[in-house]
Design a protein around this motif. Structure first.
Motif, PDB file in Angstrom:
ATOM      1  N   THR A 189       0.832  -1.205   0.000  1.00  0.00           N
ATOM      2  CA  THR A 189       0.000   0.000   0.000  1.00  0.00           C
ATOM      3  C   THR A 189       0.867   1.255   0.000  1.00  0.00           C
ATOM      4  OG1 THR A 189      -1.747  -1.174   1.176  1.00  0.00           O
ATOM      5  CG2 THR A 189      -1.826   1.236   1.237  1.00  0.00           C
ATOM      6  N   ASP A 190       0.492   2.211  -0.870  1.00  0.00           N
ATOM      7  CA  ASP A 190       1.195   3.503  -0.983  1.00  0.00           C
ATOM      8  C   ASP A 190       2.637   3.367  -1.448  1.00  0.00           C
ATOM      9  OD1 ASP A 190      -1.096   4.891  -0.114  1.00  0.00           O
ATOM     10  OD2 ASP A 190      -0.539   4.619   1.983  1.00  0.00           O
ATOM     11  N   THR A 191       2.951   2.278  -2.172  1.00  0.00           N
ATOM     12  CA  THR A 191       4.276   2.150  -2.787  1.00  0.00           C
ATOM     13  C   THR A 191       4.104   2.043  -4.302  1.00  0.00           C
ATOM     14  OG1 THR A 191       4.386  -0.287  -2.847  1.00  0.00           O
ATOM     15  CG2 THR A 191       5.004   0.800  -0.774  1.00  0.00           C
ATOM     16  N   HIS A 192       5.197   2.293  -5.038  1.00  0.00           N
ATOM     17  CA  HIS A 192       5.168   2.143  -6.497  1.00  0.00           C
ATOM     18  C   HIS A 192       4.893   0.690  -6.897  1.00  0.00           C
ATOM     19  CE1 HIS A 192       6.342   6.199  -7.451  1.00  0.00           C
ATOM     20  NE2 HIS A 192       7.450   6.118  -6.715  1.00  0.00           N
ATOM     21  N   ASP A 193       5.282  -0.258  -6.039  1.00  0.00           N
ATOM     22  CA  ASP A 193       5.175  -1.670  -6.386  1.00  0.00           C
ATOM     23  C   ASP A 193       3.743  -2.190  -6.400  1.00  0.00           C
ATOM     24  OD1 ASP A 193       8.091  -3.050  -6.395  1.00  0.00           O
ATOM     25  OD2 ASP A 193       8.066  -1.385  -4.987  1.00  0.00           O
ATOM     26  N   VAL A 194       2.794  -1.369  -5.977  1.00  0.00           N
ATOM     27  CA  VAL A 194       1.402  -1.820  -5.965  1.00  0.00           C
ATOM     28  C   VAL A 194       0.922  -2.165  -7.380  1.00  0.00           C
ATOM     29  CG1 VAL A 194       0.275   0.429  -6.226  1.00  0.00           C
ATOM     30  CG2 VAL A 194      -0.837  -1.375  -4.892  1.00  0.00           C
ATOM     31  N   ILE A 195       1.557  -1.596  -8.400  1.00  0.00           N
ATOM     32  CA  ILE A 195       1.150  -1.909  -9.780  1.00  0.00           C
ATOM     33  C   ILE A 195       1.470  -3.356 -10.165  1.00  0.00           C
ATOM     34  CG2 ILE A 195       1.426   0.490 -10.504  1.00  0.00           C
ATOM     35  CD1 ILE A 195       3.926  -0.351 -12.047  1.00  0.00           C
ATOM     36  N   PHE A 196       2.315  -4.018  -9.363  1.00  0.00           N
ATOM     37  CA  PHE A 196       2.667  -5.410  -9.654  1.00  0.00           C
ATOM     38  C   PHE A 196       1.839  -6.402  -8.844  1.00  0.00           C
ATOM     39  CE2 PHE A 196       6.856  -3.129 -10.184  1.00  0.00           C
ATOM     40  CZ  PHE A 196       6.767  -3.046 -11.565  1.00  0.00           C
ATOM     41  N   ALA A 197       0.775  -5.926  -8.192  1.00  0.00           N
ATOM     42  CA  ALA A 197       0.015  -6.771  -7.267  1.00  0.00           C
ATOM     43  C   ALA A 197      -1.103  -7.554  -7.941  1.00  0.00           C
ATOM     44  CB  ALA A 197      -0.568  -5.921  -6.137  1.00  0.00           C
ATOM     45  N   GLY A 198      -1.230  -7.472  -9.260  1.00  0.00           N
ATOM     46  CA  GLY A 198      -2.357  -8.107  -9.950  1.00  0.00           C
ATOM     47  C   GLY A 198      -2.456  -9.603  -9.715  1.00  0.00           C
ATOM     48  N   TRP A 199      -1.350 -10.314  -9.874  1.00  0.00           N
ATOM     49  CA  TRP A 199      -1.387 -11.767  -9.710  1.00  0.00           C
ATOM     50  C   TRP A 199      -1.638 -12.121  -8.251  1.00  0.00           C
ATOM     51  CZ3 TRP A 199      -2.845 -15.811 -11.790  1.00  0.00           C
ATOM     52  CH2 TRP A 199      -2.381 -17.091 -11.441  1.00  0.00           C
ATOM     53  N   LEU A 200      -1.072 -11.332  -7.343  1.00  0.00           N
ATOM     54  CA  LEU A 200      -1.286 -11.558  -5.925  1.00  0.00           C
ATOM     55  C   LEU A 200      -2.771 -11.417  -5.577  1.00  0.00           C
ATOM     56  CD1 LEU A 200       0.456 -12.064  -3.340  1.00  0.00           C
ATOM     57  CD2 LEU A 200       0.358  -9.597  -2.970  1.00  0.00           C
ATOM     58  N   LEU A 201      -3.422 -10.394  -6.132  1.00  0.00           N
ATOM     59  CA  LEU A 201      -4.850 -10.186  -5.884  1.00  0.00           C
ATOM     60  C   LEU A 201      -5.677 -11.336  -6.460  1.00  0.00           C
ATOM     61  CD1 LEU A 201      -5.018  -6.368  -6.649  1.00  0.00           C
ATOM     62  CD2 LEU A 201      -5.467  -7.441  -4.437  1.00  0.00           C
ATOM     63  N   ALA A 202      -5.295 -11.805  -7.645  1.00  0.00           N
ATOM     64  CA  ALA A 202      -6.009 -12.937  -8.254  1.00  0.00           C
ATOM     65  C   ALA A 202      -5.890 -14.183  -7.378  1.00  0.00           C
ATOM     66  CB  ALA A 202      -5.460 -13.214  -9.645  1.00  0.00           C
ATOM     67  N   GLN A 203      -4.697 -14.420  -6.833  1.00  0.00           N
ATOM     68  CA  GLN A 203      -4.509 -15.566  -5.948  1.00  0.00           C
ATOM     69  C   GLN A 203      -5.349 -15.406  -4.680  1.00  0.00           C
ATOM     70  OE1 GLN A 203      -0.190 -15.217  -5.695  1.00  0.00           O
ATOM     71  NE2 GLN A 203       0.029 -17.200  -6.681  1.00  0.00           N
ATOM     72  N   GLY A 204      -5.406 -14.179  -4.162  1.00  0.00           N
ATOM     73  CA  GLY A 204      -6.208 -13.920  -2.970  1.00  0.00           C
ATOM     74  C   GLY A 204      -7.681 -14.196  -3.204  1.00  0.00           C
ATOM     75  N   MET A 205      -8.182 -13.785  -4.376  1.00  0.00           N
ATOM     76  CA  MET A 205      -9.589 -14.045  -4.705  1.00  0.00           C
ATOM     77  C   MET A 205      -9.852 -15.539  -4.826  1.00  0.00           C
ATOM     78  SD  MET A 205     -10.701 -10.944  -7.268  1.00  0.00           S
ATOM     79  CE  MET A 205      -9.252 -10.964  -8.331  1.00  0.00           C
ATOM     80  N   ARG A 206      -8.911 -16.247  -5.426  1.00  0.00           N
ATOM     81  CA  ARG A 206      -9.043 -17.704  -5.541  1.00  0.00           C
ATOM     82  C   ARG A 206      -9.089 -18.343  -4.143  1.00  0.00           C
ATOM     83  NH1 ARG A 206      -7.786 -22.473  -8.480  1.00  0.00           N
ATOM     84  NH2 ARG A 206      -8.275 -24.125  -7.010  1.00  0.00           N
ATOM     85  N   ALA A 207      -8.217 -17.858  -3.246  1.00  0.00           N
ATOM     86  CA  ALA A 207      -8.183 -18.400  -1.888  1.00  0.00           C
ATOM     87  C   ALA A 207      -9.499 -18.127  -1.167  1.00  0.00           C
ATOM     88  CB  ALA A 207      -7.022 -17.798  -1.110  1.00  0.00           C
ATOM     89  N   CYS A 208     -10.055 -16.926  -1.345  1.00  0.00           N
ATOM     90  CA  CYS A 208     -11.343 -16.593  -0.717  1.00  0.00           C
ATOM     91  C   CYS A 208     -12.459 -17.495  -1.261  1.00  0.00           C
ATOM     92  CB  CYS A 208     -11.686 -15.129  -0.965  1.00  0.00           C
ATOM     93  SG  CYS A 208     -10.663 -13.975  -0.020  1.00  0.00           S
ATOM     94  N   ALA A 209     -12.414 -17.756  -2.562  1.00  0.00           N
ATOM     95  CA  ALA A 209     -13.427 -18.645  -3.160  1.00  0.00           C
ATOM     96  C   ALA A 209     -13.295 -20.054  -2.607  1.00  0.00           C
ATOM     97  CB  ALA A 209     -13.256 -18.658  -4.688  1.00  0.00           C
ATOM     98  N   ASP A 210     -12.054 -20.524  -2.420  1.00  0.00           N
ATOM     99  CA  ASP A 210     -11.850 -21.860  -1.853  1.00  0.00           C
ATOM    100  C   ASP A 210     -12.369 -21.924  -0.416  1.00  0.00           C
ATOM    101  OD1 ASP A 210     -10.704 -22.632  -4.191  1.00  0.00           O
ATOM    102  OD2 ASP A 210      -8.652 -22.757  -3.444  1.00  0.00           O
ATOM    103  N   LEU A 211     -12.140 -20.838   0.362  1.00  0.00           N
ATOM    104  CA  LEU A 211     -12.640 -20.801   1.737  1.00  0.00           C
ATOM    105  C   LEU A 211     -14.170 -20.844   1.752  1.00  0.00           C
ATOM    106  CD1 LEU A 211     -10.317 -18.170   3.460  1.00  0.00           C
ATOM    107  CD2 LEU A 211     -10.534 -20.588   4.056  1.00  0.00           C
ATOM    108  N   ALA A 212     -14.780 -20.098   0.839  1.00  0.00           N
ATOM    109  CA  ALA A 212     -16.246 -20.080   0.766  1.00  0.00           C
ATOM    110  C   ALA A 212     -16.787 -21.465   0.418  1.00  0.00           C
ATOM    111  CB  ALA A 212     -16.703 -19.048  -0.272  1.00  0.00           C
ATOM    112  N   GLU A 213     -16.105 -22.137  -0.487  1.00  0.00           N
ATOM    113  CA  GLU A 213     -16.547 -23.480  -0.888  1.00  0.00           C
ATOM    114  C   GLU A 213     -16.416 -24.449   0.278  1.00  0.00           C
ATOM    115  OE1 GLU A 213     -14.241 -25.891  -3.863  1.00  0.00           O
ATOM    116  OE2 GLU A 213     -16.034 -25.511  -5.054  1.00  0.00           O
ATOM    117  N   GLN A 214     -15.331 -24.331   1.050  1.00  0.00           N
ATOM    118  CA  GLN A 214     -15.156 -25.212   2.203  1.00  0.00           C
ATOM    119  C   GLN A 214     -16.203 -24.977   3.278  1.00  0.00           C
ATOM    120  OE1 GLN A 214     -11.154 -24.727   3.660  1.00  0.00           O
ATOM    121  NE2 GLN A 214     -10.208 -25.691   1.874  1.00  0.00           N
ATOM    122  N   ALA A 215     -16.677 -23.712   3.362  1.00  0.00           N
ATOM    123  CA  ALA A 215     -17.685 -23.395   4.385  1.00  0.00           C
ATOM    124  C   ALA A 215     -19.059 -23.956   4.026  1.00  0.00           C
ATOM    125  CB  ALA A 215     -17.752 -21.892   4.569  1.00  0.00           C
TER     126      ALA A 215
END
Length: 204
Positions: free
Chosen positions: A178-204
């Motif tokens: 957050t608030d760094t120049h490197d935030v532009i490289f966070a796309g794949w990280l965000l995609a992985q996070g969404m996948r992880a959230c979906a997996d958690l929802a499925e397990q619930a």
């Protein structure tokens, strides 16, 4: 590059190559190879990225700097570019001989790439073990390195069906980005996070 001025960035690198070649500056050549291959990777120019990175590896060998950190980063960039082009066997042939033992402080980028190869080979436990060994070296001070390592840790957690661990890794990295120049490289990280959230929802 961070401001989106790609042509200007590559123009500066071109000038740098000219100066390094004229002066016979091997360290400069290796540094330029690392910087340019990284920029080419991040702009999706994979064939050029592997060529430039391998050029840096060759310069490191000729100068007796093959065991240096910059040489490891250059080889890691070459492997990443080859994997991105689906040339897995070439990538393995390049990196396997350099990753037979445990990670060393100046060579950990090679083991990070080897963990990706372990995953592609279906050996999740080997990939996880290797990433834990890298983490034990405490190299996460640099945010770019931390993001790349974190992405691999997250990917292994997803494959190992540990989505809660993946979410925790993503959230910790996003706080740092957050608030760094490197935030532009966070796309794949965000995609992985969404996948992880979906997996958690499925397990619930």
């Amino acid at each position: 590059f961070l401001q989106g001025e790609l042509e200007q960035g590559f123009g500066l690198l071109h000038r740098g190559w000219s100066h390094a070649a004229a002066s016979g500056d091997t360290a400069g050549v290796l540094s330029l190879a690392v910087t340019e291959s990284d920029a080419l990777l991040k702009t999706g120019r994979l064939a050029a990225a592997s060529d430039v990175a391998l050029r840096g590896c060759a310069a490191a060998r000729q100068a007796g700097r093959e065991s240096s950190f910059h040489a490891a980063v250059a080889m890691g960039n070459a492997v990443e570019a080859l994997l991105g082009r689906g040339r897995t066997m070439e990538a393995a042939a390049l990196i396997d001989p350099h990753t037979t033992g445990p990670p060393e402080r100046d060579r950990w980028p090679l083991h990070q790439c080897r963990a990706e190869l372990d995953l592609l080979r279906g050996d999740i436990s080997a990939a996880s073990r290797r990433l834990q060994q890298i983490s034990a070296l405490h190299i996460r001070g640099d945010i770019d390195f931390a993001r790349e390592l974190g992405q691999r840790v997250t990917e292994v957690a997803l494959w190992a069906n540990r989505p809660a661990e993946a979410v925790q890794e993503v959230e910790a990295l996003l706080v740092r980005l957050t608030d760094t120049h490197d935030v532009i490289f966070a796309g794949w990280l965000l995609a992985q996070g969404m996948r992880a959230c979906a997996d958690l929802a499925e397990q619930a």
